[in-house]
Design a protein around this motif. Structure first.
Motif, PDB file in Angstrom:
ATOM      1  N   HIS A 111      60.313 -16.755  37.427  1.00  8.80           N
ATOM      2  CA  HIS A 111      60.584 -15.415  37.425  1.00  8.80           C
ATOM      3  C   HIS A 111      60.000 -14.924  35.883  1.00  8.80           C
ATOM      4  N   VAL A 112      59.589 -15.723  35.212  1.00  9.11           N
ATOM      5  CA  VAL A 112      59.546 -15.355  33.811  1.00  9.11           C
ATOM      6  C   VAL A 112      57.900 -14.528  34.599  1.00  9.11           C
ATOM      7  N   ARG A 113      57.670 -15.493  35.130  1.00  9.99           N
ATOM      8  CA  ARG A 113      55.805 -14.755  35.267  1.00  9.99           C
ATOM      9  C   ARG A 113      55.803 -13.903  35.892  1.00  9.99           C
ATOM     10  N   GLY A 114      57.025 -13.644  36.614  1.00 11.91           N
ATOM     11  CA  GLY A 114      56.678 -11.907  37.570  1.00 11.91           C
ATOM     12  C   GLY A 114      57.180 -11.166  37.053  1.00 11.91           C
ATOM     13  N   HIS A 115      58.160 -11.586  35.668  1.00  6.94           N
ATOM     14  CA  HIS A 115      58.304  -9.828  34.467  1.00  6.94           C
ATOM     15  C   HIS A 115      56.366  -9.736  33.431  1.00  6.94           C
ATOM     16  N   ILE A 116      56.015 -10.804  34.256  1.00  2.00           N
ATOM     17  CA  ILE A 116      54.713 -10.622  33.334  1.00  2.00           C
ATOM     18  C   ILE A 116      53.947  -9.561  34.158  1.00  2.00           C
ATOM     19  N   ALA A 117      53.927 -10.311  35.483  1.00  2.18           N
ATOM     20  CA  ALA A 117      53.532  -9.370  36.239  1.00  2.18           C
ATOM     21  C   ALA A 117      53.549  -7.789  36.326  1.00  2.18           C
ATOM     22  N   ALA A 118      54.734  -7.227  35.744  1.00  9.30           N
ATOM     23  CA  ALA A 118      55.221  -6.116  36.131  1.00  9.30           C
ATOM     24  C   ALA A 118      54.106  -5.707  34.761  1.00  9.30           C
ATOM     25  N   ASN A 119      53.400  -5.628  34.358  1.00  8.67           N
ATOM     26  CA  ASN A 119      52.136  -5.485  33.819  1.00  8.67           C
ATOM     27  C   ASN A 119      51.254  -4.921  34.692  1.00  8.67           C
ATOM     28  N   TYR A 120      51.046  -5.746  35.629  1.00  5.30           N
ATOM     29  CA  TYR A 120      49.392  -5.358  36.401  1.00  5.30           C
ATOM     30  C   TYR A 120      49.706  -4.078  37.316  1.00  5.30           C
ATOM     31  N   LEU A 121      51.229  -4.143  37.662  1.00  4.74           N
ATOM     32  CA  LEU A 121      51.473  -2.980  38.297  1.00  4.74           C
ATOM     33  C   LEU A 121      51.817  -1.571  38.216  1.00  4.74           C
ATOM     34  N   THR A 122      51.814  -1.416  36.041  1.00  9.18           N
ATOM     35  CA  THR A 122      52.375  -0.710  35.541  1.00  9.18           C
ATOM     36  C   THR A 122      50.327   0.171  35.367  1.00  9.18           C
ATOM     37  N   HIS A 123      49.694  -1.180  34.834  1.00 10.90           N
ATOM     38  CA  HIS A 123      48.268  -1.296  34.246  1.00 10.90           C
ATOM     39  C   HIS A 123      47.349  -1.920  35.524  1.00 10.90           C
ATOM     40  N   PRO A 124      46.719  -0.324  36.707  1.00  9.10           N
ATOM     41  CA  PRO A 124      45.527  -1.536  37.393  1.00  9.10           C
ATOM     42  C   PRO A 124      44.772  -2.029  36.882  1.00  9.10           C
ATOM     43  N   ASP A 125      44.202  -1.615  34.832  1.00  7.75           N
ATOM     44  CA  ASP A 125      42.925  -1.702  34.415  1.00  7.75           C
ATOM     45  C   ASP A 125      43.922  -3.455  33.321  1.00  7.75           C
ATOM     46  N   LEU A 126      44.780  -3.863  33.381  1.00  4.76           N
ATOM     47  CA  LEU A 126      45.047  -5.250  33.060  1.00  4.76           C
ATOM     48  C   LEU A 126      44.256  -6.607  33.322  1.00  4.76           C
ATOM     49  N   GLU A 127      44.005  -6.756  32.889  1.00  2.82           N
ATOM     50  CA  GLU A 127      43.414  -8.295  33.475  1.00  2.82           C
ATOM     51  C   GLU A 127      44.002  -9.318  32.197  1.00  2.82           C
ATOM     52  N   PRO A 128      43.875 -10.414  32.548  1.00  5.59           N
ATOM     53  CA  PRO A 128      44.350 -11.702  31.731  1.00  5.59           C
ATOM     54  C   PRO A 128      42.886 -11.625  30.202  1.00  5.59           C
ATOM     55  N   PRO A 129      43.281 -12.118  29.656  1.00  5.45           N
ATOM     56  CA  PRO A 129      43.717 -12.797  28.871  1.00  5.45           C
ATOM     57  C   PRO A 129      44.305 -11.960  28.574  1.00  5.45           C
ATOM     58  N   PHE A 130      45.372 -11.874  27.614  1.00  8.89           N
ATOM     59  CA  PHE A 130      46.331 -11.285  26.243  1.00  8.89           C
ATOM     60  C   PHE A 130      47.840 -11.941  26.321  1.00  8.89           C
ATOM     61  N   ILE A 131      48.657 -11.551  25.180  1.00  8.08           N
ATOM     62  CA  ILE A 131      49.722 -12.351  24.735  1.00  8.08           C
ATOM     63  C   ILE A 131      50.741 -11.021  25.249  1.00  8.08           C
ATOM     64  N   CYS A 132      51.789 -11.964  25.499  1.00 11.04           N
ATOM     65  CA  CYS A 132      52.755 -11.149  26.912  1.00 11.04           C
ATOM     66  C   CYS A 132      54.321 -11.652  25.957  1.00 11.04           C
ATOM     67  N   LEU A 133      55.346 -10.543  25.116  1.00  8.84           N
ATOM     68  CA  LEU A 133      56.780 -11.000  24.409  1.00  8.84           C
ATOM     69  C   LEU A 133      57.050 -10.997  25.689  1.00  8.84           C
ATOM     70  N   CYS A 134      57.822 -11.823  25.970  1.00  8.64           N
ATOM     71  CA  CYS A 134      58.805 -12.173  27.398  1.00  8.64           C
ATOM     72  C   CYS A 134      59.992 -12.339  26.349  1.00  8.64           C
ATOM     73  N   VAL A 135      61.491 -10.906  27.254  1.00  9.17           N
ATOM     74  CA  VAL A 135      62.286 -10.455  26.382  1.00  9.17           C
ATOM     75  C   VAL A 135      63.327 -10.568  27.978  1.00  9.17           C
ATOM     76  N   SER A 136      64.089 -10.898  27.683  1.00  9.04           N
ATOM     77  CA  SER A 136      65.386 -10.844  29.321  1.00  9.04           C
ATOM     78  C   SER A 136      66.813 -11.198  28.573  1.00  9.04           C
ATOM     79  N   GLY A 137      67.207 -10.981  29.672  1.00  7.35           N
ATOM     80  CA  GLY A 137      68.461 -11.913  29.443  1.00  7.35           C
ATOM     81  C   GLY A 137      68.704 -13.143  29.540  1.00  7.35           C
ATOM     82  N   GLY A 138      68.158 -14.031  29.838  1.00  8.80           N
ATOM     83  CA  GLY A 138      68.126 -15.643  29.599  1.00  8.80           C
ATOM     84  C   GLY A 138      66.871 -15.979  29.017  1.00  8.80           C
TER      85      GLY A 138
END
Ligand code: KG4
Length: 336
Positions: A111-138
Motif C-alpha cells: 500500500h505505501v509503495r502505491g502511495h509513493i507511486a502517486a507521485n509518478y502519476l502527478t509528475h511524468p518526469d519523475l523517476e527514482p532515486p529520491f527521498i520520500c516522506l510517507c505520511v498517512s493514517g497508518g
C-alpha cells in the motif's frame, strides 16, 4: 499494457485502469468515510462488508469509463497490505478471481509503495532515486526510493502515525473523522505561538519519529481546558499542533537528505495534503537546493490508480503473485 487495479485496505474501495504505468484511463473511489464518521473512526467489520458490496460494480464501472472490454485487461494489481486484514482480504480475493478468470498475471502491491507511486502519476518526469516522506493514517516513514521496486526505510515512527495523531486529536476536539482536513483548515485561520507542543527525538536514531508524546500533550491541553471551563482558541491550537507535526517530519527529511546526499525529495499519503507540511517541504527544499515533487491533492488519499502504477513497475521487475497471494495486516515497505 492495461492494468486493472484494486485498493481496499481501509475505508475506501477503489478500482482503476492504468495504461503503461502512468496513464490513468479511469479511477473510481467509493468512500465509506460518512459511515465510519458516525463511530469516530473506522469499524473494521463494517469496512469489509462495504468493500464486498462495492467492489464488483466499481470494477465494471472502471472498465466502462476506460472504454475497455474485459479481454483488453493485461494484468490485475491489488493492495495486499498493510491494512485492516478483513478489508485487504476482500480486494485480494476479488483480484485473484478476476486474474484467474481472465487468465492474466496477478500483482500484489504494498500500500505505501502505491502511495509513493502517486507521485509518478502527478509528475511524468519523475523517476527514482529520491527521498520520500510517507505520511498517512497508518504509516509514517522516510523512504529512500532507489529504484521503482527497491527501497530502504531510513526512519519510521516508533508509535503513532502522523495521520493517527491528527485524527485522535480532532476527535477529542469534536471535529469529526477523519480529523486531518478540519485541523488543517482551522490552522489556516490561526496564529502560532499560543500553545506549546513537544517535538520528540529518538535517541541515536535521528530519522525515527515518535508522535505519542505530542498526542498526549494535545489531549492533556484539551482536558485541562475543559476541567477549568476555559475555551481553547481552536484556530491557534490547530496552527501550533500542525507546526509541531510538520517540524518533526521536516527535520527527518533534512537528516535523510544530509545522510544520503540525495537532493530529490517527494511526499506521499493522506497527510501529504497538509498545507503547513507542503509549505515547509517547499522551504526546506529551497534552502537545501533540493528538487521537490508533491502528489496532486486528489492522489494523496487512498486510490487504485496509484496501485496500478506501482503494480506496473512490480510486474516489469517480475514480481508477479501466484494464486496463493495472501493479505497482510503489516508488511515491510522494503519487502514490498
Ligand atoms: O493515505 P490515507 O488516505 O489513508 C491511509 O493509507 O492511511 O491517509 C489518511 C490520513 C488520515 O489520518 C487523515 O486525517 C489524514 O490522512 N489527512 C490529513 C489531511 N488530509 C488527510 N492530515 C493532515 N492534513 C490534511 N490536509
Amino acid at each position: 499494457m492495461n492494468i486493472l487495479a484494486f485498493e481496499s485496505s481501509c475505508d475506501e474501495t477503489a478500482a482503476a485502469v492504468i495504461r503503461d504505468g502512468r496513464q490513468v484511463l479511469s479511477s473510481l473511489i467509493a468512500s465509506q468515510v460518512e459511515m465510519h464518521a458516525i463511530y469516530g473512526g473506522v469499524v473494521p467489520e463494517i469496512a469489509s462488508r462495504r468493500h464486498i458490496e462495492a467492489i464488483v460494480p466499481l470494477a465494471q464501472q472502471a472498465l466502462l469509463q476506460a472504454g475497455l472490454d474485459k479481454s483488453q485487461v493485461d494484468a490485475v494489481a491489488v493492495t495486499c497490505g498493510p491494512g485492516l486484514i478483513g478489508a485487504v482480504l476482500v480486494g485480494v480475493s476479488f483480484a485473484k478471481a478476476v486474474a484467474f478468470a481472465l487468465n492474466v498475471p496477478l500483482v500484489g502491491v504494498h500500500h505505501v509503495r502505491g502511495h509513493i507511486a502517486a507521485n509518478y502519476l502527478t509528475h511524468p518526469d519523475l523517476e527514482p532515486p529520491f527521498i520520500c516522506l510517507c505520511v498517512s493514517g497508518g504509516t509514517t516513514a522516510i523512504v529512500h526510493v532507489k529504484e521503482y521496486t527497491q527501497m530502504q526505510v531510513l526512519g519510521s515512527t516508533r508509535d503513532d502515525a502522523a495521520g493517527e495523531c491528527f485524527d485522535k486529536t480532532a476527535r477529542v476536539l469534536g471535529l469529526g473523522y477523519p480529523g486531518g482536513v478540519p485541523l488543517d483548515r482551522l490552522a489556516q485561520q490561526g496564529r502560532e505561538g499560543r500553545y506549546s507542543f513537544p517535538r520528540a527525538n529518538v535517541r541515536d536514531h535521528p530519522m525515527d519519529l515518535s508522535f505519542s508524546g505530542l498526542k498526549t500533550a494535545a489531549l492533556n491541553l484539551i482536558h485541562h481546558a475543559q476541567q477549568k471551563g476555559e475555551a481553547l482558541n481552536l484556530p491557534d491550537f490547530a496552527a501550533d499542533f500542525s507546526a509541531a507535526v510538520s517540524d518533526s517530519l521536516i527535520s527527518r527529511v533534512a537528516a535523510a537528505v544530509e545522510q544520503t546526499g540525495c537532493r530529490r525529495v517527494a511526499a506521499a499519503g493522506g497527510v501529504a495534503a497538509n498545507t503547513r507540511l507542503r509549505q515547509d517541504l517547499e522551504r526546506l527544499c529551497r534552502e537545501r537546493a533540493c528538487r521537490l515533487w508533491l502528489p496532486q491533492l486528489k492522489l494523496c488519499g487512498d486510490n487504485a490508480a496509484m496501485i496500478g502504477c506501482q503494480g506496473y513497475y512490480e510486474l516489469l521487475a517480475g514480481h508477479t503473485a501466484g494464486m496463493d497471494l495472501n493479505a497482510y495486516a503489516s508488511r515491510s515497505i522494503e519487502q514490498g
